[in-house]
Design an enzyme around this catalytic site. Sequence first.
Site, mmCIF file in Angstrom:
data_model
loop_
_atom_site.group_PDB
_atom_site.id
_atom_site.type_symbol
_atom_site.label_atom_id
_atom_site.label_comp_id
_atom_site.label_asym_id
_atom_site.label_seq_id
_atom_site.Cartn_x
_atom_site.Cartn_y
_atom_site.Cartn_z
ATOM 1 N N ARG A 77 0.843 -1.185 0.000
ATOM 2 C CA ARG A 77 0.000 0.000 0.000
ATOM 3 C C ARG A 77 0.884 1.243 0.000
ATOM 4 O O ARG A 77 1.973 1.248 0.548
ATOM 5 C CB ARG A 77 -0.900 0.032 1.240
ATOM 6 C CG ARG A 77 -2.080 -0.934 1.156
ATOM 7 C CD ARG A 77 -2.970 -0.821 2.376
ATOM 8 N NE ARG A 77 -2.309 -1.297 3.572
ATOM 9 C CZ ARG A 77 -1.707 -0.542 4.468
ATOM 10 N NH1 ARG A 77 -1.717 0.775 4.335
ATOM 11 N NH2 ARG A 77 -1.123 -1.062 5.517
ATOM 12 N N TYR A 205 -1.457 -3.394 -6.820
ATOM 13 C CA TYR A 205 -1.284 -4.067 -5.533
ATOM 14 C C TYR A 205 -2.620 -4.184 -4.773
ATOM 15 O O TYR A 205 -3.374 -3.211 -4.680
ATOM 16 C CB TYR A 205 -0.250 -3.341 -4.651
ATOM 17 C CG TYR A 205 -0.229 -3.926 -3.258
ATOM 18 C CD1 TYR A 205 0.373 -5.173 -3.037
ATOM 19 C CD2 TYR A 205 -0.880 -3.320 -2.206
ATOM 20 C CE1 TYR A 205 0.332 -5.764 -1.786
ATOM 21 C CE2 TYR A 205 -0.921 -3.898 -0.944
ATOM 22 C CZ TYR A 205 -0.311 -5.117 -0.747
ATOM 23 O OH TYR A 205 -0.362 -5.707 0.497
ATOM 24 N N LYS A 214 -9.742 -2.309 1.673
ATOM 25 C CA LYS A 214 -9.370 -1.148 2.482
ATOM 26 C C LYS A 214 -10.191 0.088 2.107
ATOM 27 O O LYS A 214 -10.577 0.876 2.960
ATOM 28 C CB LYS A 214 -7.874 -0.855 2.304
ATOM 29 C CG LYS A 214 -6.982 -2.017 2.684
ATOM 30 C CD LYS A 214 -7.205 -2.459 4.091
ATOM 31 C CE LYS A 214 -6.241 -3.570 4.486
ATOM 32 N NZ LYS A 214 -6.468 -4.030 5.867
ATOM 33 N N HIS A 234 -10.436 -2.179 11.569
ATOM 34 C CA HIS A 234 -9.364 -3.044 11.059
ATOM 35 C C HIS A 234 -9.137 -4.155 12.082
ATOM 36 O O HIS A 234 -8.147 -4.147 12.815
ATOM 37 C CB HIS A 234 -8.101 -2.178 10.881
ATOM 38 C CG HIS A 234 -7.012 -2.829 10.107
ATOM 39 N ND1 HIS A 234 -5.694 -2.424 10.190
ATOM 40 C CD2 HIS A 234 -7.022 -3.858 9.222
ATOM 41 C CE1 HIS A 234 -4.950 -3.160 9.390
ATOM 42 N NE2 HIS A 234 -5.725 -4.038 8.785
ATOM 43 N N SER A 256 -1.215 -3.688 10.247
ATOM 44 C CA SER A 256 -0.945 -4.597 9.133
ATOM 45 C C SER A 256 0.318 -5.404 9.392
ATOM 46 O O SER A 256 1.318 -4.864 9.873
ATOM 47 C CB SER A 256 -0.747 -3.776 7.858
ATOM 48 O OG SER A 256 -1.848 -2.919 7.673
ATOM 49 N N CYS A 258 0.957 -7.729 11.566
ATOM 50 C CA CYS A 258 1.308 -7.987 12.975
ATOM 51 C C CYS A 258 0.613 -9.242 13.501
ATOM 52 O O CYS A 258 0.503 -9.433 14.713
ATOM 53 C CB CYS A 258 0.945 -6.794 13.849
ATOM 54 S SG CYS A 258 2.037 -5.387 13.613
ATOM 55 N N ASP A 283 -9.417 -9.620 9.081
ATOM 56 C CA ASP A 283 -8.890 -8.277 8.770
ATOM 57 C C ASP A 283 -9.871 -7.146 9.050
ATOM 58 O O ASP A 283 -9.441 -6.067 9.428
ATOM 59 C CB ASP A 283 -8.461 -8.240 7.296
ATOM 60 C CG ASP A 283 -7.571 -7.044 6.964
ATOM 61 O OD1 ASP A 283 -6.670 -6.735 7.765
ATOM 62 O OD2 ASP A 283 -7.776 -6.416 5.912
ATOM 63 N N ARG A 375 2.137 -12.195 -0.695
ATOM 64 C CA ARG A 375 0.803 -12.468 -0.166
ATOM 65 C C ARG A 375 0.181 -13.733 -0.730
ATOM 66 O O ARG A 375 0.559 -14.199 -1.804
ATOM 67 C CB ARG A 375 -0.123 -11.286 -0.538
ATOM 68 C CG ARG A 375 0.297 -9.948 0.064
ATOM 69 C CD ARG A 375 -0.190 -9.824 1.467
ATOM 70 N NE ARG A 375 0.171 -8.566 2.095
ATOM 71 C CZ ARG A 375 -0.572 -7.975 3.053
ATOM 72 N NH1 ARG A 375 -1.696 -8.518 3.461
ATOM 73 N NH2 ARG A 375 -0.165 -6.864 3.609
#
Length: 589
Positions: A77, A205, A214, A234, A256, A258, A283, A375
């Site tokens: 991002r 992306y 998002k 989030h 993000s 974590c 998420d 990812r």
Amino acid sequence: MDTHFGSVAFTNAHVVRFVEKYRAMCEPGSVFWCDGSDDEKDHLTREAVAQGILTPLNPGKLPGCHLHRSNPSDVARVEQCTFICTPGREDAGPTNNWADPREMTAKLHELLAGSMRGRTMYVIPYLMGPPGAPLAKVGIEITDSIYVVLNMRIMARMGAIALKQLGDSDDFNRGIHSVLDCNPDRRFICHFPQTNTIISVGSGYGGNVLLGKKCLALRIGSWLGRQQGWLAEHMLILCVESPEGEKTYIAAAFPSACGKTNFAMMIPPAAFAGWKVTTIGDDIAWMWPDADGRLRAINPETGYFGVAPGTNLATNPNAMRTIARDTIYTNVALLPDGDVWWEGKDSPPPAQATDWMGRPWTPASREKAAHPNSRFTAPMSNNPALASEAEDPAGVPISAIIFGGRRATTMPLVFQAFNWTHGVYIGATMGSETTAAAAGTPGQVRRDPMAMLPFCGYHMGDYFNHWLQVRRKLTDPPRIFHVNWFRKDDAGVYLWPGFGENFRVLKWIVDRCRGRGKARETQVGWMPRHAEFDWRGLDFPREKWDALNKFDPAEWQRELLWQDELLLKLHDRLPKELIFQRELLISRL
Ligand code: OXD
Ligand code: MN
């Protein structure tokens, strides 16, 4: 030329008008109206393989899986290119980039003009949330990327199901995406909350282009939530089930990369026979006060867009099973036999591989084989631990909210807020070390309020106030906690084993919510004593526990100063409750 698959008719006049507007602007060679069917998926996958966008992986090892390599300049991002376009700058607040909606629209339309010549324009209807859920939202995303279509198909309910939910209404999010020439200088991810519109150009992306995630579910979602009295967060959502069948639902916000996906799919240690953790989401949580005064939550997504490096059979066995089929891998390494690899996978580094940029790689190579933000995109239905509640339009009642950051110092393993307002303060002042999920230097502590810094679609001060207002509609508010799995000793070694062992923390949290768990009152909140933790099957020394939970006055003083940086930035819209919480914390310290 138009392509339709199956028998789904796009009869909604508002949708047709919206598509025609951008067809005329972008001038695509053809328009492909997506219906979400399996035939369509097969067709588009073949097409993506033929164009070299996807590489089929070994069907014996990874059935239905493909690899995608992104442009090397387009791997995360980009917060500096992400804009909230509200009529007034102050409505976006100091934590967002702002642009004037009219000026930005003009600039984007100029970039979009003729941008799809010789390309196909795909029209993706999608639904966020289980059909019939009170908060379910429809979006229509226009894109010139097959990769986006195939990812959206995993991450959201796509096609006929969304059109059915929409009916004749014009209440849908309008999303326009074009990769253009993928030039970072022409990369803009722009949100127009007033018109429920998103325009994203110059990137391929995931977080920038899967517009349901998002952009809609968090940035536009948080803005809608404020107008309509709910929360777009989030957060993962999980269920802890006891051997007796008692179910407790918990939402948790970590920044993000974590470990939200790992936490949401956790398997309790063997000694906790009969205990189960099931996943509702990994998420995003949409949460609203229900008629009984409880906070209910749904996961608006249907898939996981997770970080590959570090995922293995020890850290997240459920994820490894989830991504064993029908998964799109992005920017991982490719093995000669058509398998994939990343740093921190179970197997040792392969003798040879092709790295994420398509170059030959060996263990002697200096660079990583997989990008640190590589990812997987996998359907949640593959998850062996998927909760049946994930499809329930009524959502689940949340008993606890957990905030957590990646902190080498200062923050203990777990503490509980004294009340909702204190919990909002803890979330609002959260800090975490930056990760590879966003462009920039990883490893620096930054304030990331409620893990929403990159995702809050309006002024952060108003956002904190909204959290405080939501409390008024709750008669039984969730208890609020803070956790930190990442504290290190003086030698830089993690003090807590993490992963499945985090279940011990979860169990203490469940017990606190149910009025069974013991704790002591400290300066920062309620904390467990060593003896108040369930240590079955683990010998965790008292000294290590003390180091993990040490209160260091000097570190907390520094912490307060860091917190002030953010609070000062937001001062003109900071709720006074949070200023009082800060004063109370200072007097306790
Ligand atoms: C994500 C992120 O991809 O937070 O979920 O970056
Ligand atoms: Mn995320």
